[in-house]
Design a protein around this motif. Structure first.
Motif, PDB file in Angstrom:
ATOM      1  N   ASP A 225      -0.934  15.140   7.749  1.00 44.56           N
ATOM      2  CA  ASP A 225      -1.907  14.046   7.688  1.00 44.56           C
ATOM      3  C   ASP A 225      -1.239  12.739   8.115  1.00 44.56           C
ATOM      4  N   PRO A 226      -1.593  12.166   9.277  1.00 45.60           N
ATOM      5  CA  PRO A 226      -0.953  10.932   9.735  1.00 45.60           C
ATOM      6  C   PRO A 226      -1.146   9.765   8.786  1.00 45.60           C
ATOM      7  N   LYS A 227      -2.301   9.718   8.105  1.00 46.77           N
ATOM      8  CA  LYS A 227      -2.565   8.619   7.174  1.00 46.77           C
ATOM      9  C   LYS A 227      -1.591   8.661   6.007  1.00 46.77           C
ATOM     10  N   ALA A 228      -1.298   9.865   5.514  1.00 44.90           N
ATOM     11  CA  ALA A 228      -0.367  10.010   4.398  1.00 44.90           C
ATOM     12  C   ALA A 228       1.028   9.533   4.796  1.00 44.90           C
ATOM     13  N   LEU A 229       1.454   9.877   5.996  1.00 44.68           N
ATOM     14  CA  LEU A 229       2.774   9.451   6.464  1.00 44.68           C
ATOM     15  C   LEU A 229       2.821   7.945   6.701  1.00 44.68           C
ATOM     16  N   GLU A 230       1.721   7.386   7.192  1.00 39.39           N
ATOM     17  CA  GLU A 230       1.654   5.938   7.397  1.00 39.39           C
ATOM     18  C   GLU A 230       1.802   5.203   6.068  1.00 39.39           C
ATOM     19  N   GLU A 231       1.160   5.728   5.028  1.00 38.96           N
ATOM     20  CA  GLU A 231       1.270   5.115   3.699  1.00 38.96           C
ATOM     21  C   GLU A 231       2.689   5.229   3.146  1.00 38.96           C
ATOM     22  N   LEU A 232       3.327   6.377   3.383  1.00 40.98           N
ATOM     23  CA  LEU A 232       4.714   6.548   2.933  1.00 40.98           C
ATOM     24  C   LEU A 232       5.641   5.560   3.634  1.00 40.98           C
ATOM     25  N   LEU A 233       5.449   5.374   4.928  1.00 39.21           N
ATOM     26  CA  LEU A 233       6.266   4.408   5.674  1.00 39.21           C
ATOM     27  C   LEU A 233       6.069   2.991   5.142  1.00 39.21           C
ATOM     28  N   LYS A 234       4.824   2.633   4.900  1.00 41.03           N
ATOM     29  CA  LYS A 234       4.533   1.288   4.384  1.00 41.03           C
ATOM     30  C   LYS A 234       5.213   1.072   3.035  1.00 41.03           C
ATOM     31  N   LYS A 235       5.111   2.058   2.156  1.00 44.71           N
ATOM     32  CA  LYS A 235       5.738   1.954   0.842  1.00 44.71           C
ATOM     33  C   LYS A 235       7.253   1.805   0.978  1.00 44.71           C
ATOM     34  N   THR A 236       7.841   2.591   1.861  1.00 44.82           N
ATOM     35  CA  THR A 236       9.295   2.566   2.033  1.00 44.82           C
ATOM     36  C   THR A 236       9.771   1.218   2.561  1.00 44.82           C
ATOM     37  N   PHE A 237       9.095   0.681   3.557  1.00 48.49           N
ATOM     38  CA  PHE A 237       9.512  -0.601   4.114  1.00 48.49           C
ATOM     39  C   PHE A 237       9.170  -1.766   3.188  1.00 48.49           C
ATOM     40  N   ASP A 238       8.130  -1.625   2.392  1.00 51.27           N
ATOM     41  CA  ASP A 238       7.858  -2.645   1.371  1.00 51.27           C
ATOM     42  C   ASP A 238       9.035  -2.744   0.407  1.00 51.27           C
ATOM     43  N   VAL A 239       9.572  -1.582   0.029  1.00 52.11           N
ATOM     44  CA  VAL A 239      10.733  -1.571  -0.869  1.00 52.11           C
ATOM     45  C   VAL A 239      11.938  -2.202  -0.173  1.00 52.11           C
TER      46      VAL A 239
END
Length: 581
Positions: A225-239
């Protein structure tokens, strides 16, 4: 396989065969107590996998299969007894073997036991207070393969979440293994698992960070699911940018970036993947724009390259424009100039090395348009000064810097061979220094890069040149062979090479497959003397023969066909030199 390992296999299988023979004799007994005793004996034997040995596992499964075939409905008897005793790791392993058989023979019978077995697995391997053995977790993969969405959501996921909160240092490795063993698209649960992993990417515990990054890779591999991976990337870079508090430790920043890079190992294809690469690149380019530490910048670009390497068309204009808009290149060129002007200051040279690596990776986008790129090439190709590969720098730089030296050598030898064709010897010596380094962890990383080099299009030619250089390297008075000390803390400038490290280096150089007959013969000739170094002969007296057989070539035939070459190498051109061991 070593003699001790062969003996271990035989002892294990004899014990299992004896237990199964006893089972076949007594399986029809009317005494439930006797049935229980003999099956518990089989459970004890099978539930102790020997070091993840594939040969043992395969033979054990075959023995059990034969036993079940000779005793109808015995699988049900096993499962009934396992279900009625206190579940532990041993009988979960045996249950997994039964599941493997039933998944292809009696799926309906399997369904009635699956719930309790999965629950038993989570209690013994996930909700535990002691780090479970990876081999035993993987022995349960047949059971994990049967976990459906309902079981995962109801039993496995809550256990994973609780364990990562309570005992992350103990359980993170197991979490990654469990994720790999589940045959589901985990996109629906990506954020629920991912949030806990991202927190551990900046843990104070070194192992926790490493295992969290590895688990990010395993999780990504299960997401479509590309949306799930996009959310994971956002969370990671937010951190990375401080959402959980400012990251001040360089290793923590690099670990978070590693997690973001590892999300590239996902299951997306086609247009979905290409769109996500642009999103990931945008995140990384923002890091390049705000980060000032060269080592972190270099790692960020390396992680970005994990994503961009999956582009199957030209680099998207958005990525090119974003890179051009940054002031990154001028700053990187200044770092390279600083290294050239301060070659005795190790920190400056290391920063310049990282900057040069980044510029080389950006090269396809910039160098034709920016004349200042020649500054970098002058620094790298000046083999008289040898700023980044000099013996003095290699002897005094940090261990991590040797990995960057290897990356530099890889790029130059594989991507720009025409630029270094007449001045490659210093690169070969730098490769040998790094690939035989005393620290096991550093050496392993360098050997991985060396394996990539030898597996490249011109890898055989490079490997032969490095083997030729190895002769001079070993003849150096500065090289003294000693037995290896695991991750030695002593800074002996790596003048001492362990025989094990030397053997690893030689075998890696000779690891390529699918070579032409001519290449096989030439590699064999170059490997002959290094493989017969006194320190190598003491440990692996037939190393050269093993190398020849790896190439699917008979040593006797090879010597007969290349007698002239061997005579020249061993007699006519050979010069005896003193060797310290």
């Amino acid at each position: 396989m070593a003699d001790a390992e062969v003996k271990s296999v035989h002892v294990y299988l004899l014990r299992l065969a004896k237990a199964l023979k006893d089972l076949q004799i007594r399986i029809q007994t009317s005494s439930l107590k006797e049935r229980k005793e003999v099956i518990e004996n089989v459970i004890f034997v099978v539930g102790n996998p020997e070091s993840g040995n594939i040969k043992i596992s395969s033979k054990a499964f075959n023995l059990l299969n034969n036993s079940w075939a000779s005793a109808p409905n015995s699988e049900k008897l096993y499962l009934d007894i396992i279900q009625n005793v206190e579940l532990n790791q041993n009988n979960i392993v045996l249950a997994s073997i039964i599941v493997k058989r039933l998944s292809s023979t009696n799926d309906e019978l399997l369904k009635s036991y699956l719930d309790k077995l999965v629950d038993g697995f989570t209690k013994n391997f996930i909700s535990c207070k002691v780090r479970p053995s990876p081999n035993i977790v993987m022995a349960c993969y047949p059971l994990l393969h049967q976990v459906n969405n309902e079981l995962f959501k109801r039993i496995v996921l809550p256990a994973l979440q609780k364990a990562m909160l309570r005992n992350p240092e103990i359980i993170l490795e197991c979490v990654g293994l469990v994720i790999s063993g589940i045959n589901l698209d985990l996109g629906e649960y990506a954020m629920e698992i991912g949030k806990s992993l991202v927190v551990q990417l900046h843990s104070k515990d070194d192992n926790a960070r490493r295992e969290a990054a590895d688990t990010c890779k395993r999780l990504a591999n299960k997401i479509n699911d590309p949306k799930a991976l996009e959310e994971l990337l956002k969370k990671t870079f937010d951190v990375f940018h401080g959402s959980d508090g400012k990251l001040t430790v360089i290793d923590h920043k690099m670990s978070v970036l590693q997690g973001a890079g590892n999300f590239s190992f996902n299951s997306l294809t086609g247009e979905n993947l290409q769109k996500l690469i642009v999103i990931a690149a945008d995140h990384f380019i923002k890091v390049l724009g705000v980060e000032v530490h060269e080592k972190t910048l270099c790692h960020a670009l390396e992680m970005l390259s994990l994503w961009t390497s999956k582009l199957y068309n030209e680099v998207p204009k958005k990525i090119i424009d974003s890179l051009k808009a940054s002031v990154l290149v001028p700053d990187l060129l200044k770092s390279v100039e600083k290294a050239v002007s301060q070659p005795t200051i190790i920190v400056s040279v290391t920063e310049g090395l990282c900057a040069a690596l980044m510029l080389l990776k950006l090269g396809p986008i910039y160098q034709d348009k920016d004349p200042n790129f020649q500054i970098m090439w002058n620094a790298i190709l000046d083999m008289e000064k040898q700023v980044f590969v000099s013996e003095k720098y290699l002897a005094t730089c940090s261990e991590d810097s040797l990995v960057y030296v290897m990356q530099l050598c890889e790029i130059l030898l594989v991507q720009y061979p025409e630029k270094v064709v007449k001045a490659a010897r210093p690169l070969y010596r730098a490769i040998l220094h790094s690939s035989t380094f005393s620290s096991t962890s550093v050496r392993r990383k360098c050997l991985l890069i060396l394996r990539r080099i030898t597996g490249s299009l011109s890898g055989t030619s490079i490997a032969r040149s490095i083997l030729k250089e190895l002769q001079f390297f070993l003849e150096s008075n500065k090289v003294t062979l000693k037995m290896e000390k695991e991750d030695s803390k002593e800074n002996d400038n790596n003048t001492c090479i362990s025989p094990h490290a030397l053997i690893e280096c030689i075998t890696t150089l000779c690891s390529s497959s699918g070579l032409t007959s001519e290449d096989v013969h030439l590699m064999a000739i170059e490997a002959l003397l290094p493989a017969h170094h006194p320190s190598v002969i003491k440990l692996v007296p037939n190393l050269w023969v093993k190398i020849i057989k790896h190439y699917n070539c008979k040593p006797k035939d090879l010597v007969a066909q290349r007698a002239t070459h061997f005579r020249q190498a061993l007699v006519e051109s050979y010069t005896a030199t003193p060797v310290s061991t």
